[in-house]
Design a protein around this motif. Structure first.
Motif, PDB file in Angstrom:
ATOM      1  N   MET A   1      -7.182 -69.856 -37.762  1.00  0.00           N
ATOM      2  CA  MET A   1      -7.208 -70.611 -36.972  1.00  0.00           C
ATOM      3  C   MET A   1      -5.421 -70.901 -36.991  1.00  0.00           C
ATOM      4  N   THR A   2      -4.860 -71.814 -36.464  1.00  0.00           N
ATOM      5  CA  THR A   2      -3.611 -71.678 -36.691  1.00  0.00           C
ATOM      6  C   THR A   2      -3.294 -73.136 -37.376  1.00  0.00           C
ATOM      7  N   GLY A   3      -3.503 -74.585 -36.979  1.00  0.00           N
ATOM      8  CA  GLY A   3      -3.492 -75.770 -37.929  1.00  0.00           C
ATOM      9  C   GLY A   3      -4.223 -76.750 -38.043  1.00  0.00           C
ATOM     10  N   ARG A   4      -4.713 -77.172 -36.395  1.00  0.00           N
ATOM     11  CA  ARG A   4      -5.683 -78.021 -36.345  1.00  0.00           C
ATOM     12  C   ARG A   4      -6.688 -78.100 -35.512  1.00  0.00           C
ATOM     13  N   PHE A   5      -8.091 -78.276 -35.899  1.00  0.00           N
ATOM     14  CA  PHE A   5      -9.383 -77.928 -35.627  1.00  0.00           C
ATOM     15  C   PHE A   5     -10.133 -79.087 -35.089  1.00  0.00           C
ATOM     16  N   ALA A   6     -10.774 -78.103 -34.084  1.00  0.00           N
ATOM     17  CA  ALA A   6     -12.106 -79.462 -33.862  1.00  0.00           C
ATOM     18  C   ALA A   6     -13.151 -78.544 -33.603  1.00  0.00           C
TER      19      ALA A   6
ATOM     20  N   THR B   1     -15.345 -75.423 -29.789  1.00  0.00           N
ATOM     21  CA  THR B   1     -14.052 -74.918 -30.748  1.00  0.00           C
ATOM     22  C   THR B   1     -12.987 -75.536 -30.323  1.00  0.00           C
ATOM     23  N   ILE B   2     -12.101 -75.659 -30.531  1.00  0.00           N
ATOM     24  CA  ILE B   2     -10.258 -75.903 -30.468  1.00  0.00           C
ATOM     25  C   ILE B   2      -9.997 -76.316 -31.084  1.00  0.00           C
ATOM     26  N   ASP B   3      -8.458 -74.844 -31.096  1.00  0.00           N
ATOM     27  CA  ASP B   3      -7.698 -74.634 -32.151  1.00  0.00           C
ATOM     28  C   ASP B   3      -6.163 -74.956 -32.595  1.00  0.00           C
ATOM     29  N   ARG B   4      -5.087 -75.659 -32.030  1.00  0.00           N
ATOM     30  CA  ARG B   4      -3.976 -75.843 -31.876  1.00  0.00           C
ATOM     31  C   ARG B   4      -3.642 -76.429 -33.345  1.00  0.00           C
ATOM     32  N   GLU B   5      -1.812 -76.299 -32.722  1.00  0.00           N
ATOM     33  CA  GLU B   5      -0.718 -75.332 -34.021  1.00  0.00           C
ATOM     34  C   GLU B   5      -0.750 -77.104 -34.382  1.00  0.00           C
ATOM     35  N   SER B   6      -0.913 -78.398 -33.862  1.00  0.00           N
ATOM     36  CA  SER B   6      -0.148 -79.629 -33.782  1.00  0.00           C
ATOM     37  C   SER B   6      -1.497 -81.201 -33.723  1.00  0.00           C
ATOM     38  N   THR B   7      -1.329 -81.481 -34.493  1.00  0.00           N
ATOM     39  CA  THR B   7      -2.363 -82.957 -34.654  1.00  0.00           C
ATOM     40  C   THR B   7      -1.744 -83.459 -32.478  1.00  0.00           C
ATOM     41  N   GLY B   8      -1.246 -83.503 -32.189  1.00  0.00           N
ATOM     42  CA  GLY B   8      -0.633 -84.180 -30.849  1.00  0.00           C
ATOM     43  C   GLY B   8      -1.624 -83.365 -30.138  1.00  0.00           C
ATOM     44  N   GLY B   9      -1.226 -81.864 -29.391  1.00  0.00           N
ATOM     45  CA  GLY B   9      -1.618 -81.622 -28.771  1.00  0.00           C
ATOM     46  C   GLY B   9      -3.559 -80.368 -29.276  1.00  0.00           C
TER      47      GLY B   9
ATOM     48  N   GLU C   1      -6.618 -71.572 -26.256  1.00  0.00           N
ATOM     49  CA  GLU C   1      -6.880 -71.992 -28.248  1.00  0.00           C
ATOM     50  C   GLU C   1      -8.769 -72.725 -27.294  1.00  0.00           C
ATOM     51  N   MET C   2      -9.275 -72.141 -26.943  1.00  0.00           N
ATOM     52  CA  MET C   2     -11.097 -73.486 -26.792  1.00  0.00           C
ATOM     53  C   MET C   2     -11.790 -72.290 -26.762  1.00  0.00           C
ATOM     54  N   GLU C   3     -12.741 -72.263 -26.969  1.00  0.00           N
ATOM     55  CA  GLU C   3     -13.546 -71.868 -26.849  1.00  0.00           C
ATOM     56  C   GLU C   3     -15.633 -72.560 -27.372  1.00  0.00           C
ATOM     57  N   THR C   4     -16.028 -72.019 -25.928  1.00  0.00           N
ATOM     58  CA  THR C   4     -17.108 -72.689 -25.571  1.00  0.00           C
ATOM     59  C   THR C   4     -18.642 -71.888 -25.333  1.00  0.00           C
ATOM     60  N   SER C   5     -19.715 -72.095 -26.062  1.00  0.00           N
ATOM     61  CA  SER C   5     -20.359 -71.861 -26.567  1.00  0.00           C
ATOM     62  C   SER C   5     -21.944 -72.207 -26.486  1.00  0.00           C
TER      63      SER C   5
END
Length: 85
Positions: free
Chosen positions: A1-6, A45-53, A32-36
Motif C-alpha cells: 500500500m502506498t498511502g490511502r486505501f479503501a 480494493t483501491i490504493d492511492r497515494e493521495s486522499t484526493g486521488g 491501483e485497483m483489484e477486484t475479486s
C-alpha cells in the motif's frame, strides 16, 4: 500500500451475478485497483497515494458499479434511477 486505501464490498445476491458485476468493472480498474469475487460479494480494493486521488477513484468506481449492476438485472429494467437511504 502506498498511502490511502479503501476496500469496498457489495453483495449481489448470488455468485453468478457477482461474477458478472466484477467482469463489467474490470476494464475500468486502474493499476491501483483489484477486484475479486467471494461468493455473492464483489470485493474491490483501491490504493492511492493521495486522499484526493482516492476520492476521485472511489467516485468513478461507484458510478461504474451502478452501471454494472443495472446491466446484470434480470427484470429488464434499464432505469438509471437510484434511491439513497
Amino acid at each position: 500500500m502506498t498511502g490511502r486505501f479503501a476496500r469496498i464490498e457489495t453483495d449481489h445476491g448470488d455468485a453468478e451475478t457477482a461474477v458478472a458485476v466484477a467482469q463489467a468493472l474490470a476494464p475500468d480498474n486502474t493499476a491501483e485497483m483489484e477486484t475479486s469475487v467471494d461468493g455473492s460479494t464483489v470485493v474491490t480494493t483501491i490504493d492511492r497515494e493521495s486522499t484526493g486521488g482516492l476520492q476521485s477513484t472511489l467516485d468513478d468506481y461507484v458510478v461504474n458499479l451502478q452501471v454494472a449492476e443495472q446491466l446484470t438485472t434480470t427484470d429488464g429494467d434499464t432505469s438509471t434511477t437510484t434511491t439513497n437511504t
